[in-house]
Design a protein around this motif. Structure first.
Motif, PDB file in Angstrom:
ATOM      1  N   ALA A  57      40.283 -20.840  27.904  1.00 28.27           N
ATOM      2  CA  ALA A  57      39.384 -20.241  26.915  1.00 28.27           C
ATOM      3  C   ALA A  57      37.968 -20.739  27.101  1.00 28.27           C
ATOM      4  O   ALA A  57      37.005 -19.979  26.965  1.00 28.27           O
ATOM      5  CB  ALA A  57      39.883 -20.567  25.505  1.00 28.27           C
ATOM      6  N   ALA A  58      37.831 -22.047  27.435  1.00 29.84           N
ATOM      7  CA  ALA A  58      36.488 -22.606  27.585  1.00 29.84           C
ATOM      8  C   ALA A  58      35.744 -21.958  28.739  1.00 29.84           C
ATOM      9  O   ALA A  58      34.578 -21.584  28.608  1.00 29.84           O
ATOM     10  CB  ALA A  58      36.587 -24.122  27.813  1.00 29.84           C
ATOM     11  N   SER A  59      36.413 -21.803  29.885  1.00 27.43           N
ATOM     12  CA  SER A  59      35.725 -21.209  31.018  1.00 27.43           C
ATOM     13  C   SER A  59      35.467 -19.730  30.795  1.00 27.43           C
ATOM     14  O   SER A  59      34.493 -19.179  31.283  1.00 27.43           O
ATOM     15  CB  SER A  59      36.505 -21.432  32.313  1.00 27.43           C
ATOM     16  OG  SER A  59      37.838 -21.010  32.196  1.00 27.43           O
ATOM     17  N   GLU A  60      36.318 -19.066  30.011  1.00 28.34           N
ATOM     18  CA  GLU A  60      36.066 -17.665  29.690  1.00 28.34           C
ATOM     19  C   GLU A  60      34.813 -17.524  28.839  1.00 28.34           C
ATOM     20  O   GLU A  60      34.011 -16.603  29.036  1.00 28.34           O
ATOM     21  CB  GLU A  60      37.272 -17.069  28.966  1.00 28.34           C
ATOM     22  CG  GLU A  60      38.477 -16.834  29.886  1.00 28.34           C
ATOM     23  CD  GLU A  60      39.696 -16.392  29.116  1.00 28.34           C
ATOM     24  OE1 GLU A  60      39.619 -16.335  27.874  1.00 28.34           O
ATOM     25  OE2 GLU A  60      40.715 -16.098  29.747  1.00 28.34           O
ATOM     26  N   GLU A 181      28.461 -26.396  31.276  1.00 26.33           N
ATOM     27  CA  GLU A 181      29.890 -26.651  31.455  1.00 26.33           C
ATOM     28  C   GLU A 181      30.541 -27.043  30.126  1.00 26.33           C
ATOM     29  O   GLU A 181      30.118 -28.006  29.482  1.00 26.33           O
ATOM     30  CB  GLU A 181      30.092 -27.767  32.471  1.00 26.33           C
ATOM     31  CG  GLU A 181      31.518 -27.936  32.943  1.00 26.33           C
ATOM     32  CD  GLU A 181      31.966 -26.789  33.832  1.00 26.33           C
ATOM     33  OE1 GLU A 181      33.188 -26.578  33.928  1.00 26.33           O
ATOM     34  OE2 GLU A 181      31.112 -26.117  34.433  1.00 26.33           O
ATOM     35  N   PRO A 182      31.565 -26.333  29.674  1.00 28.62           N
ATOM     36  CA  PRO A 182      32.249 -26.722  28.438  1.00 28.62           C
ATOM     37  C   PRO A 182      33.071 -27.990  28.637  1.00 28.62           C
ATOM     38  O   PRO A 182      33.649 -28.207  29.703  1.00 28.62           O
ATOM     39  CB  PRO A 182      33.141 -25.523  28.129  1.00 28.62           C
ATOM     40  CG  PRO A 182      33.363 -24.871  29.438  1.00 28.62           C
ATOM     41  CD  PRO A 182      32.130 -25.107  30.259  1.00 28.62           C
ATOM     42  N   VAL A 183      33.114 -28.816  27.622  1.00 28.14           N
ATOM     43  CA  VAL A 183      33.883 -30.067  27.671  1.00 28.14           C
ATOM     44  C   VAL A 183      34.770 -30.118  26.428  1.00 28.14           C
ATOM     45  O   VAL A 183      34.272 -30.083  25.298  1.00 28.14           O
ATOM     46  CB  VAL A 183      32.970 -31.306  27.704  1.00 28.14           C
ATOM     47  CG1 VAL A 183      33.809 -32.587  27.731  1.00 28.14           C
ATOM     48  CG2 VAL A 183      32.026 -31.253  28.888  1.00 28.14           C
ATOM     49  N   ALA A 184      36.065 -30.203  26.642  1.00 30.09           N
ATOM     50  CA  ALA A 184      37.026 -30.247  25.535  1.00 30.09           C
ATOM     51  C   ALA A 184      37.164 -31.682  25.034  1.00 30.09           C
ATOM     52  O   ALA A 184      38.163 -32.362  25.287  1.00 30.09           O
ATOM     53  CB  ALA A 184      38.377 -29.694  25.976  1.00 30.09           C
TER      54      ALA A 184
END
Length: 342
Positions: A57-60, A181-184
């Motif tokens: 989901a984050a990369s989307e 860049e998303p970071v969870a």
């Protein structure tokens, strides 16, 4: 030749003097290649922003944002680049990246008399960051200090300054943040004394000390001064750190820019009004602009601590004209005699 921050670091040694012709030569050579390095850093950032394989989901979310920028053509790309510039001007990376942590994932400690605040994750991760925020959510956070759920933010988040950004600049900043860049990574809870842990009094605090609204240029001043005022008051939010605060944590308006006895890392921040005895009244505009570029003051000392990061990741990445504009504005402020406690 090393990077410009490395050249500064070789001399800085926590405010110790770096004298001699060799140091000056090193700094001048480093300054000469700074523009080239900035361009290379931008190219590397674009390369690092290339979509990864996978369907999380984050990369989307990230890929959708980048696709919008690409699909929108030059106008969308220009907005993202404008946002990138504002990202550096507003020092987002300085505050929202913990030491040794992932970029913009939050967790940097901000010390205060009320306890320790920890900055939030502002990557486009949909679960822990701002990936699920709409443009209006983002604008409201910066303009009103309110989260998408309606909760008021502590003023450790400097919405008291960011409210002055134009709507266009807020949206540009959001457009850029949507591409990083998303970071969870979950946000770290604040560690506060019992009394500020309640959020409902923030509404009262806002009624007393928060004045929302976009920066209004002074028609009696020139374009350079107004540009510097906009950057210093709204984007780089200099007064947030360089001003004393009252017992309720609000900036003392009559002493803005005169320094604080306790900064975000526990130590004091200097008086940057043009008072000759306790401030920077002996500095010229070119001296201050040069300091904002490489971190060296007129005596040869270098900025250290948080200010070193502000320069390396913020003001050094601004244009020379914008640094000169900030210098013009800061040195036009009323001089205030205020000596910080040792």
């Amino acid at each position: 030749m090393g990077s410009l921050p490395e050249a500064r670091g070789s001399c800085r040694r926590r405010h110790r003097r770096c004298g001699g012709a060799g140091a000056w030569l090193l700094l001048m050579l480093a300054s000469a290649v700074a523009a080239q390095q900035t361009a290379e850093q931008g190219a590397r950032a674009d390369q690092a922003a290339a979509p990864e394989q996978g369907s999380t989901a984050a990369s989307e979310v990230r890929d959708t944002a980048r696709g919008k920028a690409r699909g929108g053509g030059s106008a969308a790309n220009a907005t993202v680049e404008r946002g990138r510039y504002l990202f550096h001007a507003a020092l987002c990376g300085v505050c929202h990246t913990a030491k040794g942590g992932k970029p913009l994932a939050g967790g940097r400690a901000i010390e205060s008399p009320f306890g320790t605040f920890y900055t939030s994750n502002i990557t486009p991760d949909p679960d822990y960051g701002i990936g699920g925020w709409s443009d209006e959510d983002f604008v409201r956070a910066l303009s009103e200090g309110v989260s998408p759920s309606g909760t008021s933010y502590y003023p450790a988040f400097p919405y008291t300054s960011f409210t002055k950004l134009t709507r266009e600049d807020k949206l540009a900043l959001k457009a850029y943040l949507d591409t990083v860049e998303p970071v969870a990574q979950p946000n770290r809870p604040h560690e506060l004394a019992w009394f500020p842990a309640w959020r409902w009094p923030i509404g009262i605090w806002k009624a007393l000390y928060f004045h929302p609204g976009t920066f209004q240029p002074d028609p009696a001043r020139g374009d350079t001064w107004n540009r510097g005022a906009y950057l210093a008051e709204a984007a780089t939010h200099c007064a947030e750190c360089h001003s004393p605060r009252n017992v309720f944590g609000a900036v003392e308006q009559g002493a803005r820019y005169s320094g604080a006895d306790a900064g975000i890392e526990g130590g004091g921040t200097p008086n940057i009004t043009p008072d000759k005895a306790t401030g920077i009244g002996t500095w010229t505009r070119s001296m201050l602009a040069f300091y904002l570029e490489i971190g060296m003051d007129p005596s040869g000392d270098f900025a250290g601590g948080a200010m070193a990061h502000v320069i390396d990741e913020g003001t050094a990445k601004l244009t020379a004209d914008d640094r000169a504009a900030i210098a013009e504005y800061i040195l036009s402020l009323p001089p205030i005699a205020h000596q910080q406690e040792d």
